[in-house]
Design a protein around this motif. Structure first.
Motif, PDB file in Angstrom:
ATOM      1  N   THR A  51       0.444  -1.070   0.029  1.00  0.00           N
ATOM      2  CA  THR A  51       0.063   0.445   0.111  1.00  0.00           C
ATOM      3  C   THR A  51       0.891   1.625  -0.224  1.00  0.00           C
ATOM      4  N   LYS A  52       0.610   2.401  -1.181  1.00  0.00           N
ATOM      5  CA  LYS A  52       1.566   2.960  -0.575  1.00  0.00           C
ATOM      6  C   LYS A  52       0.798   4.088  -0.248  1.00  0.00           C
ATOM      7  N   ALA A  53       1.768   4.809   0.411  1.00  0.00           N
ATOM      8  CA  ALA A  53       1.272   5.564   1.299  1.00  0.00           C
ATOM      9  C   ALA A  53       1.067   7.273   0.797  1.00  0.00           C
ATOM     10  N   PRO A  54       0.084   7.680   0.627  1.00  0.00           N
ATOM     11  CA  PRO A  54      -0.209   8.913   0.431  1.00  0.00           C
ATOM     12  C   PRO A  54       0.586  10.037   1.006  1.00  0.00           C
ATOM     13  N   ALA A  55       1.032  11.149   0.314  1.00  0.00           N
ATOM     14  CA  ALA A  55       1.777  11.718   0.235  1.00  0.00           C
ATOM     15  C   ALA A  55       1.906  12.982   1.027  1.00  0.00           C
ATOM     16  N   TRP A  56       0.727  12.981   2.024  1.00  0.00           N
ATOM     17  CA  TRP A  56       0.325  13.816   3.803  1.00  0.00           C
ATOM     18  C   TRP A  56       0.219  13.406   4.601  1.00  0.00           C
ATOM     19  N   LEU A  57       0.738  11.922   4.465  1.00  0.00           N
ATOM     20  CA  LEU A  57       0.480  11.232   5.695  1.00  0.00           C
ATOM     21  C   LEU A  57       2.076  11.266   6.759  1.00  0.00           C
ATOM     22  N   ARG A  58       3.207  11.128   5.914  1.00  0.00           N
ATOM     23  CA  ARG A  58       3.792  10.929   6.656  1.00  0.00           C
ATOM     24  C   ARG A  58       4.763  12.591   7.363  1.00  0.00           C
ATOM     25  N   PRO A  59       4.135  14.050   6.464  1.00  0.00           N
ATOM     26  CA  PRO A  59       4.109  15.189   7.453  1.00  0.00           C
ATOM     27  C   PRO A  59       2.851  14.572   8.505  1.00  0.00           C
ATOM     28  N   ALA A  60       1.724  14.434   8.504  1.00  0.00           N
ATOM     29  CA  ALA A  60       1.216  14.767   9.103  1.00  0.00           C
ATOM     30  C   ALA A  60       1.008  13.898  10.500  1.00  0.00           C
ATOM     31  N   VAL A  61       1.842  13.005  10.394  1.00  0.00           N
ATOM     32  CA  VAL A  61       2.449  11.738  11.785  1.00  0.00           C
ATOM     33  C   VAL A  61       3.715  12.743  12.080  1.00  0.00           C
ATOM     34  N   ASP A  62       4.911  12.837  11.215  1.00  0.00           N
ATOM     35  CA  ASP A  62       6.080  13.874  11.704  1.00  0.00           C
ATOM     36  C   ASP A  62       5.390  15.026  12.506  1.00  0.00           C
ATOM     37  N   TYR A  63       4.362  15.917  12.187  1.00  0.00           N
ATOM     38  CA  TYR A  63       4.295  17.238  12.411  1.00  0.00           C
ATOM     39  C   TYR A  63       3.022  18.046  12.881  1.00  0.00           C
TER      40      TYR A  63
END
Length: 199
Positions: A7-19
Motif C-alpha cells: 500500500t503506497k502511503a499518500p504524500a500527506w501522511l508522513r508530514p501529518a504523522v511527523d508534524y
C-alpha cells in the motif's frame, strides 16, 4: 506465483504523522496552557500513529519512540502537575536517538543506512561518519534543550521546541550535503551493492 501487495502511503501522511501533533501542541498552548497542550499532543500522537498503522500497516520507528516518551513524560506532567517532566521530553528523545546510533557504531552497524539508503546511496565509510555526526548532533540538541528550558520562560521554550529544534535540524542536514556528495555511490556501484545484498 505469489504477489506481494504494497500500500503506497499518500504524500500527506508522513508530514501529518511527523508534524501534526507538534502543530496541535503549539496551537493548544497559545489558546490555553502547557498542561492542556501536553494532553493535546498525547492524543494527537496516538491518533497519528493509529492513522499510520491503518494506512501503511506498520508503525514508523522514530515516531513510535517519540510517542512512547510523550506518553510517559506527558503522563507524569499531568499526574504530578509539574511542567518539568514534559520539558525534559526532547532531551530524553534526543539522547535515545544518540544512544541508538552510538550503539550501532560500536557493533559496526551504522543504523542510519537502512533508514535512509534509498534516498542517500552512500558508501560504507560515509554511513559510519554520517551516523557519528547525527549522534553528536542529537547530544548537542539534548544539551541545548536543557539549557533553554532551565534558563528561559515557558513561552520561549515552547517556541524553541516547535520551531527552533526543527530549524536547527534542517540546518544540520543541509550542512551535511557537501559531505554526503563526497561519499555518494555511483549508479553502477549502488546497483552492484544492492545486487550483492539480494544475492
Amino acid at each position: 506465483m505469489s504477489e506481494t501487495t504494497e500500500t503506497k502511503a499518500p504524500a500527506w501522511l508522513r508530514p501529518a504523522v511527523d508534524y501534526g501533533p507538534l502543530a496541535i501542541f503549539f496551537a493548544t498552548y497559545w489558546l490555553s496552557d502547557l498542561m492542556m497542550a501536553t494532553l493535546a499532543i498525547m492524543i494527537a500522537t496516538a491518533v497519528a500513529l493509529l492513522l499510520s498503522f491503518v494506512i501503511e500497516r506498520r508503525l514508523p520507528p522514530m515516531p513510535l519512540v517519540t510517542a512512547v516518551v510523550v506518553v510517559v513524560f506527558g503522563g507524569l506532567t499531568l499526574w504530578l502537575e509539574d511542567e518539568t517532566f514534559f520539558k525534559m521530553k526532547p532531551t530524553i528523545v534526543q539522547l535515545l536517538f544518540a544512544a541508538v546510533l552510538f550503539g550501532g557504531l560500536v557493533f559496526k552497524r551504522p543504523l542510519l543506512k537502512p533508514l535512509l539508503e534509498s534516498a542517500w546511496p552512500l558508501d560504507e565509510a560515509g554511513w559510519v561518519k554520517l551516523s557519528s555526526r547525527f549522534a553528536w548532533f542529537f547530544v548537542a540538541m539534548a544539551a541545548l534543550n536543557e539549557a533553554v528550558w532551565r534558563t528561559q520562560s515557558t513561552d520561549f521554550w515552547v517556541t524553541f521546541k516547535v520551531f527552533g529544534i526543527l530549524a536547527l535540524t534542517f540546518v544540520f542536514v543541509a550542512s551535511q550535503i557537501y559531505f554526503m556528495r563526497g561519499h555518494m555511490l555511483s549508479m553502477d556501484e549502488d546497483q552492484a551493492e544492492t545486487s550483492g545484498r539480494e544475492g
